[in-house]
Design a protein around this motif. Structure first.
Motif, PDB file in Angstrom:
ATOM      1  N   ILE A  76       0.854  -1.181   0.000  1.00  0.00           N
ATOM      2  CA  ILE A  76       0.000   0.000   0.000  1.00  0.00           C
ATOM      3  C   ILE A  76       0.892   1.233   0.000  1.00  0.00           C
ATOM      4  O   ILE A  76       1.713   1.395   0.892  1.00  0.00           O
ATOM      5  N   ARG A  77       0.721   2.085  -1.007  1.00  0.00           N
ATOM      6  CA  ARG A  77       1.515   3.316  -1.145  1.00  0.00           C
ATOM      7  C   ARG A  77       3.009   3.031  -1.017  1.00  0.00           C
ATOM      8  O   ARG A  77       3.733   3.668  -0.274  1.00  0.00           O
ATOM      9  N   ASN A  78       3.469   2.007  -1.742  1.00  0.00           N
ATOM     10  CA  ASN A  78       4.878   1.599  -1.784  1.00  0.00           C
ATOM     11  C   ASN A  78       5.411   1.120  -0.441  1.00  0.00           C
ATOM     12  O   ASN A  78       6.617   1.097  -0.233  1.00  0.00           O
ATOM     13  N   GLN A  79       4.538   0.718   0.488  1.00  0.00           N
ATOM     14  CA  GLN A  79       4.947   0.184   1.779  1.00  0.00           C
ATOM     15  C   GLN A  79       4.438  -1.244   1.909  1.00  0.00           C
ATOM     16  O   GLN A  79       3.231  -1.475   1.816  1.00  0.00           O
ATOM     17  N   ASN A 141      -1.227   1.775   7.357  1.00  0.00           N
ATOM     18  CA  ASN A 141      -1.541   2.463   6.108  1.00  0.00           C
ATOM     19  C   ASN A 141      -3.057   2.551   5.967  1.00  0.00           C
ATOM     20  O   ASN A 141      -3.737   1.528   5.967  1.00  0.00           O
ATOM     21  N   THR A 147      -7.363   3.866  -3.177  1.00  0.00           N
ATOM     22  CA  THR A 147      -5.989   3.785  -2.678  1.00  0.00           C
ATOM     23  C   THR A 147      -5.139   2.953  -3.633  1.00  0.00           C
ATOM     24  O   THR A 147      -5.520   1.852  -4.007  1.00  0.00           O
ATOM     25  N   PRO A 148      -3.970   3.461  -4.050  1.00  0.00           N
ATOM     26  CA  PRO A 148      -3.103   2.669  -4.930  1.00  0.00           C
ATOM     27  C   PRO A 148      -2.448   1.523  -4.165  1.00  0.00           C
ATOM     28  O   PRO A 148      -1.881   1.723  -3.094  1.00  0.00           O
ATOM     29  N   ASN A 160      -0.021  -0.501  -9.911  1.00  0.00           N
ATOM     30  CA  ASN A 160      -1.002   0.467 -10.426  1.00  0.00           C
ATOM     31  C   ASN A 160      -2.436  -0.046 -10.316  1.00  0.00           C
ATOM     32  O   ASN A 160      -3.255   0.190 -11.199  1.00  0.00           O
ATOM     33  N   ASN A 162      -6.031  -0.163  -7.963  1.00  0.00           N
ATOM     34  CA  ASN A 162      -6.742   0.681  -7.004  1.00  0.00           C
ATOM     35  C   ASN A 162      -7.812  -0.141  -6.310  1.00  0.00           C
ATOM     36  O   ASN A 162      -8.405  -1.040  -6.900  1.00  0.00           O
TER      37      ASN A 162
END
Length: 170
Positions: A76-79, A141, A147-148, A160, A162
């Motif tokens: 989630i969000r690069n985490q 998160n 949310t990406p 990419n 959602n």
């Protein structure tokens, strides 16, 4: 003898600034020990949630790619945010809107040959999330519609994506 002298001492012995600092320290200690904060643990505040994600798969073996009951890594969000269970996999049909006479319309299977190279799927993922006032939280998160996220498994990595829907289960 004056109550407060010219140097700001009370009865000539104690400075008023020292009294003020002592009162602030005393109030802070009372605040720490009397009102220590929230006592609910993360484990008590979690509930099961379901997320829906639309995935466009450009592969030939889509039937073996996602299996209900298996787990997938979620980012989630690069985490990295742990693993979620794949609850359901639904393949979406590729159709084309065709207008008919009289103002009616129908949907027919898409006749283009390139449609056979990819499939659209809706994945339903399930797991636990902490429920806060502003929504569910997975591994610190926030997760909301739009949310990406990324999904990663042994033989796939989809970026990419959602979140399409969130359901908090009771």
């Amino acid at each position: 003898m004056a109550v407060i002298d010219s140097q700001g001492r009370l009865f000539g012995k104690v400075n008023l600034l020292d009294i003020g600092a002592g009162l602030v320290i005393l109030l802070v200690l009372i605040g720490i020990f009397v009102f220590p904060g929230a006592t609910t643990s993360v484990a008590q505040a979690t509930k099961p949630v379901e997320l829906e994600v639309v995935v466009r798969v450009a592969a030939q073996n889509v039937n073996t790619l996602f299996k209900p009951g298996e787990q997938t890594n979620i980012i989630i969000r690069n985490q990295p945010s742990g693993k979620l269970k794949i609850k359901e996999v639904k393949e979406l049909p590729d159709t084309v809107y065709v207008p008919m006479e009289g103002g009616k319309a129908t949907f027919v299977p898409d006749p283009r040959p390139e449609v056979a190279l990819s499939k659209n799927m809706i994945l339903t993922l399930s797991g636990n999330a902490q429920i806060r006032d502003d929504g569910p939280v997975i591994s610190n998160n926030k997760i909301k519609i739009g949310t990406p996220i990324e999904l990663e498994g042994f033989s796939y990595s989809f970026a990419n994506l959602n979140v399409r829907d969130i359901r908090i289960l009771e």
